[in-house]
Design an enzyme around this catalytic site. Structure first.
Site, PDB file in Angstrom:
ATOM      1  N   ASN A 141       0.837  -1.201   0.000  1.00  0.00           N
ATOM      2  CA  ASN A 141       0.000   0.000   0.000  1.00  0.00           C
ATOM      3  C   ASN A 141       0.870   1.249   0.000  1.00  0.00           C
ATOM      4  OD1 ASN A 141      -0.423   1.962   2.488  1.00  0.00           O
ATOM      5  ND2 ASN A 141       0.170  -0.030   3.340  1.00  0.00           N
ATOM      6  N   PHE A 187      -1.735   8.173   4.245  1.00  0.00           N
ATOM      7  CA  PHE A 187      -2.516   8.814   5.305  1.00  0.00           C
ATOM      8  C   PHE A 187      -3.772   9.497   4.765  1.00  0.00           C
ATOM      9  CE2 PHE A 187       1.118   9.539   8.638  1.00  0.00           C
ATOM     10  CZ  PHE A 187       1.153   8.184   8.863  1.00  0.00           C
ATOM     11  N   SER A 211       5.437   5.140   8.895  1.00  0.00           N
ATOM     12  CA  SER A 211       4.849   4.856   7.591  1.00  0.00           C
ATOM     13  C   SER A 211       5.846   5.246   6.498  1.00  0.00           C
ATOM     14  CB  SER A 211       3.555   5.639   7.392  1.00  0.00           C
ATOM     15  OG  SER A 211       3.133   5.552   6.038  1.00  0.00           O
ATOM     16  N   ASN A 252       5.052   6.011   3.489  1.00  0.00           N
ATOM     17  CA  ASN A 252       4.339   6.699   2.417  1.00  0.00           C
ATOM     18  C   ASN A 252       4.128   8.190   2.645  1.00  0.00           C
ATOM     19  OD1 ASN A 252       3.941   4.205   0.996  1.00  0.00           O
ATOM     20  ND2 ASN A 252       2.381   3.693   2.529  1.00  0.00           N
ATOM     21  N   THR A 253       4.711   8.731   3.713  1.00  0.00           N
ATOM     22  CA  THR A 253       4.650  10.170   3.980  1.00  0.00           C
ATOM     23  C   THR A 253       6.079  10.695   4.038  1.00  0.00           C
ATOM     24  OG1 THR A 253       2.555  10.015   5.183  1.00  0.00           O
ATOM     25  CG2 THR A 253       3.926  11.940   5.621  1.00  0.00           C
ATOM     26  N   LYS A 272       4.944   3.429  17.139  1.00  0.00           N
ATOM     27  CA  LYS A 272       4.974   2.410  16.098  1.00  0.00           C
ATOM     28  C   LYS A 272       6.203   2.621  15.237  1.00  0.00           C
ATOM     29  CE  LYS A 272       2.071  -0.054  12.801  1.00  0.00           C
ATOM     30  NZ  LYS A 272       0.678  -0.257  12.340  1.00  0.00           N
ATOM     31  N   ASN A 301       5.694  -1.658  11.521  1.00  0.00           N
ATOM     32  CA  ASN A 301       4.930  -1.143  10.386  1.00  0.00           C
ATOM     33  C   ASN A 301       5.284  -1.944   9.135  1.00  0.00           C
ATOM     34  OD1 ASN A 301       3.349   0.701   8.801  1.00  0.00           O
ATOM     35  ND2 ASN A 301       3.875   2.338  10.221  1.00  0.00           N
TER      36      ASN A 301
END
Length: 300
Positions: A57, A61, A122, A124-125, A160, A189
């Site tokens: 994925n 967010f 994460s 993806n940020t 996390k 994660n």
């Protein structure tokens, strides 16, 4: 009621917390929730890898924001299971704004959640994972703890972390967590690594990989943190769990609780109840009175 929780990422905006508790999850974590609404990354951004029991994925967010999540929780009625709120930053927040995003999240949900999670991992940020470095992490925790010290009802505070950490990174995170009153760590994660065993044509997609291929590396990391914290910090084991046997491995490696998400895609929401049944049988087989007795059994 049981140690199997729903990981963040499924119920982004706290729309089905009680429904998921009704499916057999012992606790439910929602989010990641950002202060302001944001759409996330362009689609397509979620890819199934069925041959690998995995998902990639790059959601980024996508969130309706703090205000909407709070409205949804208010409509949900009495809570059926402990609730965690996973906090993220807005994509366009930089510098001091990043800390303020997390502080705003703590202020918004401190009276609602049983525990809060600082999601600094994460992939993806942009720039988010840099918050796992020793000094940025220490400064973030000091700011957040300053808010929690004044809270009338203080939720637990968890961190996390990513699975793609160096040995030095792990040592620094463990030290900062122990020094600054973190109540637990979530390990881990999604990963940016791409194991050679992946078969799916989607294996080269950008984003975080979750599911079966993450099980071994996230479990090794769980053991590392159990050793680094000398078993003194509750750990939630996440990554590749799809059976009671795998949940049991995580627990014996140091996890007090476990979470899943990807397995539910392939096996349906009934997977939580099945894992609990199988886990109960394994504990009984090995003479453990409860989950707590088994935590870290293979590492102690």
């Amino acid at each position: 009621a049981n140690p199997v929780g729903l990981a963040a990422g499924f119920d982004k905006d706290a729309e089905v917390t009680n429904a998921m508790a009704g499916q057999g999850f012992g606790f439910v974590e929602v989010g990641s929730v950002t202060p302001r609404p944001q759409p996330g990354n362009p689609r397509p951004r979620l890819f199934r890898l069925p041959a690998d029991g995995a998902v990639i994925n790059r959601l980024g967010f996508n969130s309706a924001g703090h205000r909407q999540a709070l409205k949804n929780l208010a409509k949900a009625g009495p809570r059926k299971a402990p609730l965690g709120i996973n906090l993220g930053k807005n994509r366009d927040s930089v510098g001091e704004e990043v800390t303020l995003d997390f502080v705003d999240g703590v202020r918004a949900f401190q009276g609602v959640a049983d525990y809060l999670v600082l999601n600094v991992s994460s992939p993806n940020t942009p720039g988010l994972r840099a918050l796992q470095e020793r000094e940025p992490l220490r400064e973030l925790l000091l700011a957040v703890q300053g808010v929690l010290e004044k809270a009338s009802s203080r939720p637990a505070l968890l961190l996390k972390v990513a699975p793609d950490l160096t040995g030095k990174d792990k040592e620094d995170i463990a030290a900062v967590a122990m020094e600054n009153g973190i109540d637990g760590l979530i390990i881990s994660n999604t990963t940016i690594a791409r194991p050679e065993v992946l078969k799916s044509p989607h294996r080269e997609e950008t984003g975080g990989l979750s599911g079966r291929p993450l099980f071994e590396s996230s479990t090794r990391m769980l053991e590392d943190f159990y050793r680094l914290t000398e078993g003194g910090l509750p750990l939630i084991g996440v990554g590749g769990i799809s059976s009671g046997a795998e949940a049991y491995v995580k627990i014996r490696t140091g996890a007090s609780l476990v979470q899943l998400y990807t397995a539910m895609i392939y096996y349906g929401p009934g997977i939580a109840a099945k894992i609990n049944r199988d886990l109960s049988a394994l504990l009984q087989r090995d003479g453990f009175a409860n989950v707590a007795d088994a935590v870290g059994a293979d590492v102690r």
